[in-house]
Design an enzyme around this catalytic site. Structure first.
Site, PDB file in Angstrom:
ATOM      1  N   CYS A   1      -5.707  -0.032 -11.593  1.00 11.46           N
ATOM      2  CA  CYS A   1      -4.797  -0.992 -12.231  1.00 11.46           C
ATOM      3  C   CYS A   1      -4.713  -2.265 -11.379  1.00 11.46           C
ATOM      4  CB  CYS A   1      -3.406  -0.370 -12.408  1.00 11.46           C
ATOM      5  SG  CYS A   1      -2.451  -0.272 -10.888  1.00 11.46           S
TER       6      CYS A   1
ATOM      7  N   ASN B   1      -2.161  10.562  -7.673  1.00 10.37           N
ATOM      8  CA  ASN B   1      -1.004   9.921  -8.319  1.00 10.37           C
ATOM      9  C   ASN B   1       0.201  10.856  -8.315  1.00 10.37           C
ATOM     10  OD1 ASN B   1      -2.501  11.434 -10.244  1.00 10.37           O
ATOM     11  ND2 ASN B   1      -1.595  10.327 -11.936  1.00 10.37           N
TER      12      ASN B   1
ATOM     13  N   GLU C   1      -4.592   5.509  -5.748  1.00 10.68           N
ATOM     14  CA  GLU C   1      -5.201   4.555  -4.811  1.00 10.68           C
ATOM     15  C   GLU C   1      -4.184   4.047  -3.797  1.00 10.68           C
ATOM     16  OE1 GLU C   1      -5.358   4.670  -8.088  1.00 10.68           O
ATOM     17  OE2 GLU C   1      -7.062   3.570  -8.903  1.00 10.68           O
TER      18      GLU C   1
ATOM     19  N   CYS D   1       0.307   5.223  -8.093  1.00 12.70           N
ATOM     20  CA  CYS D   1      -1.097   5.553  -8.359  1.00 12.70           C
ATOM     21  C   CYS D   1      -1.739   6.227  -7.147  1.00 12.70           C
ATOM     22  CB  CYS D   1      -1.892   4.278  -8.647  1.00 12.70           C
ATOM     23  SG  CYS D   1      -1.465   3.455 -10.177  1.00 12.70           S
TER      24      CYS D   1
ATOM     25  N   CYS E   1      -3.045  -1.943  -7.899  1.00  6.42           N
ATOM     26  CA  CYS E   1      -3.901  -1.289  -6.893  1.00  6.42           C
ATOM     27  C   CYS E   1      -4.989  -2.246  -6.418  1.00  6.42           C
ATOM     28  CB  CYS E   1      -4.515  -0.014  -7.456  1.00  6.42           C
ATOM     29  SG  CYS E   1      -3.314   1.320  -7.612  1.00  6.42           S
TER      30      CYS E   1
ATOM     31  N   GLU F   1       3.926  11.091 -10.017  1.00  5.65           N
ATOM     32  CA  GLU F   1       4.796  10.509 -11.052  1.00  5.65           C
ATOM     33  C   GLU F   1       6.248  10.909 -10.844  1.00  5.65           C
ATOM     34  OE1 GLU F   1       3.024  11.498 -14.850  1.00  5.65           O
ATOM     35  OE2 GLU F   1       1.317  10.148 -14.471  1.00  5.65           O
TER      36      GLU F   1
HETATM   37  N1  THU Z   1      -3.201   5.959 -12.317  1.00  7.02           N
HETATM   38  C1  THU Z   1      -3.735   6.047 -11.075  1.00  7.02           C
HETATM   39  O1  THU Z   1      -3.284   6.819 -10.226  1.00  7.02           O
HETATM   40  N2  THU Z   1      -4.779   5.239 -10.784  1.00  7.02           N
HETATM   41  C2  THU Z   1      -5.434   4.459 -11.682  1.00  7.02           C
HETATM   42  O2  THU Z   1      -6.423   3.841 -11.325  1.00  7.02           O
HETATM   43  C3  THU Z   1      -4.930   4.347 -13.060  1.00  7.02           C
HETATM   44  C4  THU Z   1      -3.656   5.044 -13.339  1.00  7.02           C
HETATM   45  C5  THU Z   1      -2.101   6.876 -12.658  1.00  7.02           C
HETATM   46  C6  THU Z   1      -0.747   6.265 -12.872  1.00  7.02           C
HETATM   47  C7  THU Z   1      -0.100   7.306 -13.747  1.00  7.02           C
HETATM   48  O3  THU Z   1       0.393   8.350 -12.920  1.00  7.02           O
HETATM   49  C8  THU Z   1      -1.253   7.882 -14.559  1.00  7.02           C
HETATM   50  O4  THU Z   1      -2.425   7.544 -13.857  1.00  7.02           O
HETATM   51  C9  THU Z   1      -1.326   7.347 -15.976  1.00  7.02           C
HETATM   52  O5  THU Z   1      -1.358   5.976 -16.002  1.00  7.02           O
END
Ligand code: THU
Length: 157
Positions: free
Chosen positions: A112, A62, A75, A73, A115, A64
């Site tokens: 999520c 991920n 994925e 994310c 994804c 940000e």
């Molecule tokens: N996130 C992911 O990368 N994958 C998931 O399956 C759930 C959430 C990330 C998004 C954000 O950067 C952090 O986790 C918190 O939500």
């Protein structure tokens, strides 16, 4: 009127040692990928590892951003990279792991909705079921296809 039910099946493993070698490797790669996560806002580090039908393993994490929705994310980072670099190759498996403070979360992180939708699209594009492995330190869950995590998939345009 008829009442209907949708059931999903999945396998729960107590740990990676119970899994076949290929899945174990993928889980290890997903955990490793969390180290490249850039998550200064959530401090929730997610890694994803994909196995393609040419044997290639692609990882993502991920990423940000101060403008929150601009981040992505793990994925989708991995899937978009795979589709950009290996457009002809189906994604056969995706393993996902999340760490906090460098420690693997006990409960597996579940992808999520966005994804899941992207997984559905690449499963359709690849023409092969995409297995999903959700790795936590207390248990690992394995689903045989995206439909199990996204019933009634939207794919109609
Ligand atoms: N996130 C992911 O990368 N994958 C998931 O399956 C759930 C959430 C990330 C998004 C954000 O950067 C952090 O986790 C918190 O939500």
């Amino acid at each position: 009127m008829t009442n209907k039910e949708i059931k999903i099946a999945f396998t729960e493993y107590a740990g990676a040692a119970e899994m076949e070698a290929e899945d174990r490797t993928l889980v290890e790669k997903a955990i490793e990928a969390t180290k490249h996560s850039y998550a200064p806002y959530s401090n929730f580090n997610v890694g994803a590892a994909l196995l393609l039908d040419n044997g290639e393993i692609v990882t993502g994490s991920n990423q940000e951003n101060a403008a929150y929705p601009s981040g992505l994310c793990a994925e989708r980072t991995a899937m978009f990279y795979a589709s950009s670099q290996y457009p002809q190759h189906a994604i056969l498996k995706i393993a996902i792991a999340a760490t906090q403070g460098g420690v693997l979360c006990g409960n597996p992180a579940t992808p999520c909705g966005s994804c899941r939708q992207v997984m559905a699209q690449y499963q359709l594009r690849g023409g092969k079921p995409m297995q999903i492995i959700l790795a936590g330190s207390e248990k690992i869950l394995k689903f045989e296809k995206v439909d199990d995590l996204l019933p009634l998939i939207f794919d109609s345009i």
